[in-house]
Write an enzyme that holds these catalytic residues in place. Structure first.
Site, PDB file in Angstrom:
ATOM      1  N   HIS A 279       0.854  -1.176   0.000  1.00  0.00           N
ATOM      2  CA  HIS A 279       0.000   0.000   0.000  1.00  0.00           C
ATOM      3  C   HIS A 279       0.904   1.244   0.000  1.00  0.00           C
ATOM      4  CE1 HIS A 279      -3.901  -2.062   1.550  1.00  0.00           C
ATOM      5  NE2 HIS A 279      -3.799  -2.101   0.245  1.00  0.00           N
TER       6      HIS A 279
ATOM      7  N   ASP B  93       1.117   4.054   1.522  1.00  0.00           N
ATOM      8  CA  ASP B  93       1.649   4.668   2.740  1.00  0.00           C
ATOM      9  C   ASP B  93       2.798   3.878   3.350  1.00  0.00           C
ATOM     10  OD1 ASP B  93      -0.260   2.696   3.345  1.00  0.00           O
ATOM     11  OD2 ASP B  93      -0.813   3.606   5.251  1.00  0.00           O
TER      12      ASP B  93
END
Length: 303
Positions: free
Chosen positions: A63, A65
């Site tokens: 992901h 982040d």
């Protein structure tokens, strides 16, 4: 010993006062990075850490982040005159994901070595440091990491003399070497007592609580765990998106009998994690709402 710095504690998006998820560990001159969210190189700068010594970069999952800061970090490592290869560890797809990100960082003065995790549990080593990765429960393939530094038993001078082992071999035996000399074999167990307590660090984020996390974190000196939500009414949201509340993290820490726990990977809506710590500490007293730049040195216990 292990020097540990939690560079960023945020989840989903960086905030003016909180960088995205990343953990930096120093061991015997080596740097190990777990996750590299946007702004990781800035977070390193703020705490005075150089990217040059990073020998290993590990990813929990892909992901944004947790990986979007990688191109900039790689360029910063190159600008710091890094020339040695960098090992990368992560779930399947690692090579494809990193090479895609490198479209904006195509020229590097060092090689990348890719190790894609294929089993539920896998083990790696960096000198004497053991690095174990274990599958957790997110909405994409995701792994946690444990690092452990074993400690050999205490050297027994009386046993070494009783075995008539030449003193010139003592240091080598103490470091685990087997020595052949004049028809005799000297082994470390001839001069070392029982193995002493080592050092253990466990890091996990973006997951529901699982028994495997409890098992892998068991006895850790430091357990760094996601505590995305502090509001108790957000338990259903945590279940839906496969994240964890602070209270679930505290129960894991209690069951795993860890020495201390740092919470991390906060929701952007969680402005003051510290406001929930009284309730968290009722479950696990040695819990802390970590902040960006939270640091500690984990050392061996005194004999």
């Amino acid at each position: 010993m292990l020097d540990v710095c939690l560079l960023g504690t945020g989840g989903m998006m960086p905030l003016p006062y909180r960088w995205l998820t990343s953990l930096y560990v120093r061991y015997n001159g080596h740097g190990i990075l777990i996750d590299c969210g946007e702004g990781t190189q800035i977070a390193m700068n703020r705490v005075g850490l150089s990217p040059k010594p990073i020998d290993m970069i590990c990813f929990t999952h892909y992901h944004a982040d947790h990986i979007s800061g990688l191109p900039g970090l790689l360029l910063a490592m190159g600008n710091a005159d890094r020339s040695e290869p960098v090992r990368m560890v992560g779930p399947k797809g690692l090579t494809r994901v990193v090479q895609s990100l490198r479209v904006i960082a195509p020229e590097l003065p060092f090689d990348l070595e890719f190790h894609e995790i294929s089993d539920a549990v896998e083990d790696y080593k960096l000198e004497e440091l053991k690095i174990r990765t274990f599958h957790v429960k997110h909405n994409v393939t995701c792994y946690g990491y444990s690092m452990s530094l074993p400690r050999a038993g205490k050297f027994d001078v009386d046993r070494a003399r009783a075995e008539d082992i030449p003193q010139k071999f003592w240091s080598r035996l103490q470091h685990g070497e087997i020595i052949e000399h004049e028809g005799r074999t000297f082994k470390p167990e001839m001069v070392l007592g029982p193995e002493r307590k080592g050092i253990k660090l466990t890091y996990t984020t973006d997951t529901r609580p699982t028994q495997r996390i409890c098992d892998e974190a068991f006895g850790s000196d430091l357990f760094i765990c996601e505590g995305m939500y502090g509001e108790k009414e957000k338990i259903e949201k945590a279940r839906q998106y496969k994240h964890m509340t602070m209270y679930e993290a505290a129960h894991l820490a209690q069951k795993a009998e860890v020495r201390q726990m740092w919470l991390t990977h906060y929701s952007p809506s969680l402005n003051h994690p510290e406001h929930y710590m009284n309730a968290v500490k009722k479950i696990f007293p040695a819990a802390k709402a970590a902040v960006d730049g939270e640091s500690i040195t984990l050392g061996f216990e005194e004999d």
